[in-house]
Design a protein around this motif. Structure first.
Motif, PDB file in Angstrom:
ATOM      1  N   PHE A   1       0.825  -1.218   0.000  1.00  0.00           N
ATOM      2  CA  PHE A   1       0.000   0.000   0.000  1.00  0.00           C
ATOM      3  C   PHE A   1       0.856   1.264   0.000  1.00  0.00           C
ATOM      4  N   GLY A   2       2.091   1.159  -0.485  1.00  0.00           N
ATOM      5  CA  GLY A   2       2.959   2.337  -0.500  1.00  0.00           C
ATOM      6  C   GLY A   2       3.486   2.721   0.868  1.00  0.00           C
ATOM      7  N   LEU A   3       3.467   1.768   1.811  1.00  0.00           N
ATOM      8  CA  LEU A   3       3.853   2.134   3.179  1.00  0.00           C
ATOM      9  C   LEU A   3       5.332   2.470   3.317  1.00  0.00           C
ATOM     10  N   LEU A   4       6.159   2.094   2.338  1.00  0.00           N
ATOM     11  CA  LEU A   4       7.576   2.434   2.431  1.00  0.00           C
ATOM     12  C   LEU A   4       7.882   3.749   1.723  1.00  0.00           C
ATOM     13  N   GLN A   5       6.850   4.399   1.210  1.00  0.00           N
ATOM     14  CA  GLN A   5       7.027   5.649   0.474  1.00  0.00           C
ATOM     15  C   GLN A   5       7.837   6.696   1.241  1.00  0.00           C
ATOM     16  N   PRO A   6       7.562   6.930   2.559  1.00  0.00           N
ATOM     17  CA  PRO A   6       8.351   7.942   3.276  1.00  0.00           C
ATOM     18  C   PRO A   6       9.844   7.696   3.177  1.00  0.00           C
ATOM     19  N   PHE A   7      10.276   6.417   3.240  1.00  0.00           N
ATOM     20  CA  PHE A   7      11.708   6.135   3.186  1.00  0.00           C
ATOM     21  C   PHE A   7      12.242   6.416   1.784  1.00  0.00           C
ATOM     22  N   ALA A   8      11.452   6.079   0.787  1.00  0.00           N
ATOM     23  CA  ALA A   8      11.866   6.403  -0.583  1.00  0.00           C
ATOM     24  C   ALA A   8      12.036   7.907  -0.732  1.00  0.00           C
ATOM     25  N   ASP A   9      11.106   8.673  -0.131  1.00  0.00           N
ATOM     26  CA  ASP A   9      11.190  10.136  -0.210  1.00  0.00           C
ATOM     27  C   ASP A   9      12.474  10.630   0.425  1.00  0.00           C
ATOM     28  N   VAL A  10      12.783  10.074   1.611  1.00  0.00           N
ATOM     29  CA  VAL A  10      13.978  10.531   2.325  1.00  0.00           C
ATOM     30  C   VAL A  10      15.221  10.230   1.509  1.00  0.00           C
ATOM     31  N   PHE A  11      15.301   9.018   0.935  1.00  0.00           N
ATOM     32  CA  PHE A  11      16.475   8.675   0.120  1.00  0.00           C
ATOM     33  C   PHE A  11      16.584   9.617  -1.060  1.00  0.00           C
ATOM     34  N   LYS A  12      15.454   9.884  -1.697  1.00  0.00           N
ATOM     35  CA  LYS A  12      15.483  10.787  -2.845  1.00  0.00           C
ATOM     36  C   LYS A  12      16.038  12.147  -2.442  1.00  0.00           C
ATOM     37  N   LEU A  13      15.524  12.689  -1.329  1.00  0.00           N
ATOM     38  CA  LEU A  13      15.971  14.018  -0.909  1.00  0.00           C
ATOM     39  C   LEU A  13      17.441  14.006  -0.525  1.00  0.00           C
ATOM     40  N   ALA A  14      17.892  12.926   0.135  1.00  0.00           N
ATOM     41  CA  ALA A  14      19.282  12.872   0.584  1.00  0.00           C
ATOM     42  C   ALA A  14      20.234  12.802  -0.604  1.00  0.00           C
ATOM     43  N   LEU A  15      19.772  12.202  -1.702  1.00  0.00           N
ATOM     44  CA  LEU A  15      20.657  12.044  -2.850  1.00  0.00           C
ATOM     45  C   LEU A  15      20.672  13.267  -3.767  1.00  0.00           C
ATOM     46  N   LYS A  16      19.802  14.236  -3.490  1.00  0.00           N
ATOM     47  CA  LYS A  16      19.756  15.426  -4.354  1.00  0.00           C
ATOM     48  C   LYS A  16      20.955  16.328  -4.100  1.00  0.00           C
ATOM     49  N   GLU A  17      21.272  17.125  -5.119  1.00  0.00           N
ATOM     50  CA  GLU A  17      22.367  18.067  -4.936  1.00  0.00           C
ATOM     51  C   GLU A  17      21.911  19.212  -4.048  1.00  0.00           C
ATOM     52  N   ASP A  18      22.810  19.650  -3.145  1.00  0.00           N
ATOM     53  CA  ASP A  18      22.477  20.749  -2.250  1.00  0.00           C
ATOM     54  C   ASP A  18      22.939  22.057  -2.890  1.00  0.00           C
ATOM     55  N   ILE A  19      21.979  22.846  -3.357  1.00  0.00           N
ATOM     56  CA  ILE A  19      22.323  24.073  -4.076  1.00  0.00           C
ATOM     57  C   ILE A  19      22.169  25.272  -3.157  1.00  0.00           C
ATOM     58  N   VAL A  20      23.213  26.091  -3.074  1.00  0.00           N
ATOM     59  CA  VAL A  20      23.135  27.352  -2.322  1.00  0.00           C
ATOM     60  C   VAL A  20      23.316  28.474  -3.340  1.00  0.00           C
ATOM     61  N   PRO A  21      22.369  29.427  -3.405  1.00  0.00           N
ATOM     62  CA  PRO A  21      22.497  30.494  -4.395  1.00  0.00           C
ATOM     63  C   PRO A  21      23.776  31.321  -4.171  1.00  0.00           C
ATOM     64  N   THR A  22      24.327  31.902  -5.254  1.00  0.00           N
ATOM     65  CA  THR A  22      25.591  32.637  -5.152  1.00  0.00           C
ATOM     66  C   THR A  22      25.491  33.807  -4.188  1.00  0.00           C
ATOM     67  N   ASN A  23      24.386  34.571  -4.271  1.00  0.00           N
ATOM     68  CA  ASN A  23      24.326  35.745  -3.403  1.00  0.00           C
ATOM     69  C   ASN A  23      23.561  35.485  -2.109  1.00  0.00           C
TER      70      ASN A  23
END
Ligand code: SF4
Ligand code: SF4
Lengths: 164, 343
Positions: free
Chosen positions: B51-73
């Protein structure tokens, strides 16, 4: 004097929000228990109606030959120039047939002009919407992929006869 | 109780609450998506796990693997600090909210609250107003006009709703005669819930809680159609996840606070009359508390998918011209009740 209530003049009960908010909440709560519209795609496939314009295909007669007479009208009308036809002679009654008939599926925009212009009902839009390629060469659909037995596209032909 | 036992019990309680919060927050995100889907005749996430019960963990992995962008200014230090403030505030507020009665274990009486301090309510109010710093600083340090607008809106909204929130709490305090959350819960015996005694205060507090947690219909700091993403437009990866978690943790705290202040906390009406053993009573009371919170959380999500966002001027009108006078009326009402019935 006409004292008709305008839509934007709220009554007292509408102005204190709460009854209206409860109405809205009741609506969403009811919706939560209604049947769902979702089609779970890879397991359950959506079967489109006859009016659907999927991948264009060539009609194959019962005798296993294509209907196309290689007049080239479809190639001429195709807006993104996706069709290539090369004609040749044959001993059959129709005298001409396409030795090569190729649709570049990367170019095709599913406009359905080819089907509309064809004098022989030889090219029609199918119900196939699952197209994927891993290279440009793969996207060139030749006669082997385009020829489809007439039975499979009969309802599209009927639809065209009725509405075109 | 010796000092050592006190430290041990507190550590255990903190650990339990922290893990519970993390789990609830991740499943809250799941239920938000499920309920939104149901309200729109969809199915919602059902691919990852049963029933998609592991979805939260998939979300966390996705977010953790994203690039961390900080704007120049952007101001890098504050840009990094803001989500931390948000998370810190969200998780520390829970310390003073009691989730059950005192229980006796191995001959030691343990109160089921991390810190039973006598200024508990002040502590909650102070920390929740600290939370606005996270949002305002995030908006300001991003160096983007959308973020800045979101941050400024957030502080304006906070000021206008915190007043009515404080006045509504005033009514509760008059009844309980104490700022201790435990005492406030104990003052609501049987059906003497504050929600029943002072419905106006309950409604103003509920509305202010929605505004305080930036939930729809008051999610102006992040109003997507006008402000892209509001204060978190320039955030990505785990920093964005920090804000995301903080928002849901704030929802849990707001629900727990509403339950404590207005819905009788962990009290199950007239449970003493059933004559159950003490241990069972304690378990039922903790469960009662959790069920009440769960219902409020559902209510939060339910409201989000039913009511459209307020316009900014409407929000200010509501805050100053409606909520503020109503909460004052509530205080007078409570004072009258106390005068007449000698409560
Ligand atoms: S559907 Fe349109 S684009 Fe595609 S082959 Fe036919 S005429 Fe060309
Ligand atoms: S228009 Fe019809 S008959 Fe002519 S080439 Fe195209 S498919 Fe063949």
């Amino acid at each position: 004097m006409n004292l008709r209530r305008r839509k934007k003049d709220l009554t007292f009960w509408e102005r204190i929000y709460i009854p209206e908010i409860i109405k809205g909440l009741a609506l969403t709560l009811r919706t939560m228990f209604k049947p769902k519209f979702t089609v779970e795609y890879p397991e359950v496939k959506f079967i489109p109606p006859a009016s659907y314009r999927g991948r264009p295909v060539l009609v194959m007669e019962e005798n296993g030959k294509e209907r196309c007479v290689a007049c080239g009208l479809c190639a001429r009308v195709c807006p993104p120039l996706a069709i290539e036809v090369q004609a040749a002679e044959t001993q059959d009654e129709k005298e001409r047939y396409p030795v090569k008939f190729e649709i570049n599926m990367i170019r095709c925009i599913f406009c359905g002009f080819c089907e509309e212009v064809c004098p022989e009902e030889a090219i029609v839009m199918s119900k196939d919407y699952e197209l994927s390629f891993s290279s440009r060469e793969e996207a060139l659909y030749g006669k082997d992929k385009l020829l489809t037995p007439i039975k499979q596209v009969q309802d599209r032909i009927d639809f065209l006869r009725h509405y075109k | 109780m010796t000092i050592l036992q006190l430290i041990a019990f507190t550590a255990v309680k903190i650990l339990v609450i922290f893990t519970m919060m993390m789990l609830t927050v991740s499943y809250l995100v799941y239920f938000e998506r499920k309920i939104s889907a149901w309200a729109q005749n969809r199915l919602g996430p059902n691919r990852v796990g049963w029933f998609g019960l592991l979805q939260p963990f998939a979300d966390v992995f996705k977010l953790a693997l994203k690039e961390d962008i900080v704007p120049t200014n952007a101001n890098k230090t504050i840009h990094t600090l803001a989500p931390m403030i948000a998370l810190f505030v969200a998780f520390t507020t829970y310390a003073v909210i009691p989730f059950g009665p005192d229980v006796t274990m191995f001959g030691i009486t343990v109160p089921l609250v991390v810190a039973d301090v006598n200024i508990g309510i002040l502590y909650v109010l102070a920390l929740s107003s600290l939370g606005v710093y996270a949002i305002t600083l995030a908006g300001w340090s991003s160096g983007s006009k959308y973020s800045l607008l979101g941050g400024i809106r957030s502080s304006a909204q906070m000021i206008s709703y915190e007043i009515s929130m404080g006045f509504s709490v005033g009514g509760v305090l008059l009844f309980a005669g104490s700022l201790r959350p435990v005492a406030i819960v104990q003052a609501q015996q049987g059906w003497m819930w504050n929600a029943v005694l002072q419905p106006i205060g309950f409604i103003t507090f509920l509305v202010s809680a929605f505004a305080e947690t930036n939930r729809l219909p008051f999610d102006l700091p992040e109003a997507e159609p006008e402000l892209v993403g509001g204060f978190h437009t320039e955030y990505s990866s785990m920093k964005f996840a920090g804000f995301f978690l903080a928002e849901y943790a704030n929802m849990i705290i707001a629900s727990a606070l509403i339950v404590t202040l207005y819905l009788g906390g962990w009290q199950f009406p007239y449970i003493e009359s059933f004559g159950l053993p003490a241990g069972l009573v304690a378990i039922i009371q903790v469960l009662t508390f959790l069920v009440k919170i769960a219902f409020l959380l559902f209510f939060f999500i339910w409201v989000r998918w039913s009511i459209p966002r307020f316009r900014y001027d409407q929000l200010m009108n509501l805050g100053w011209k409606v909520m503020f006078p109503l909460s004052l009326i509530n205080i007078i009402w409570v004072a009258c009740l106390i005068m007449i019935f000698n409560l």
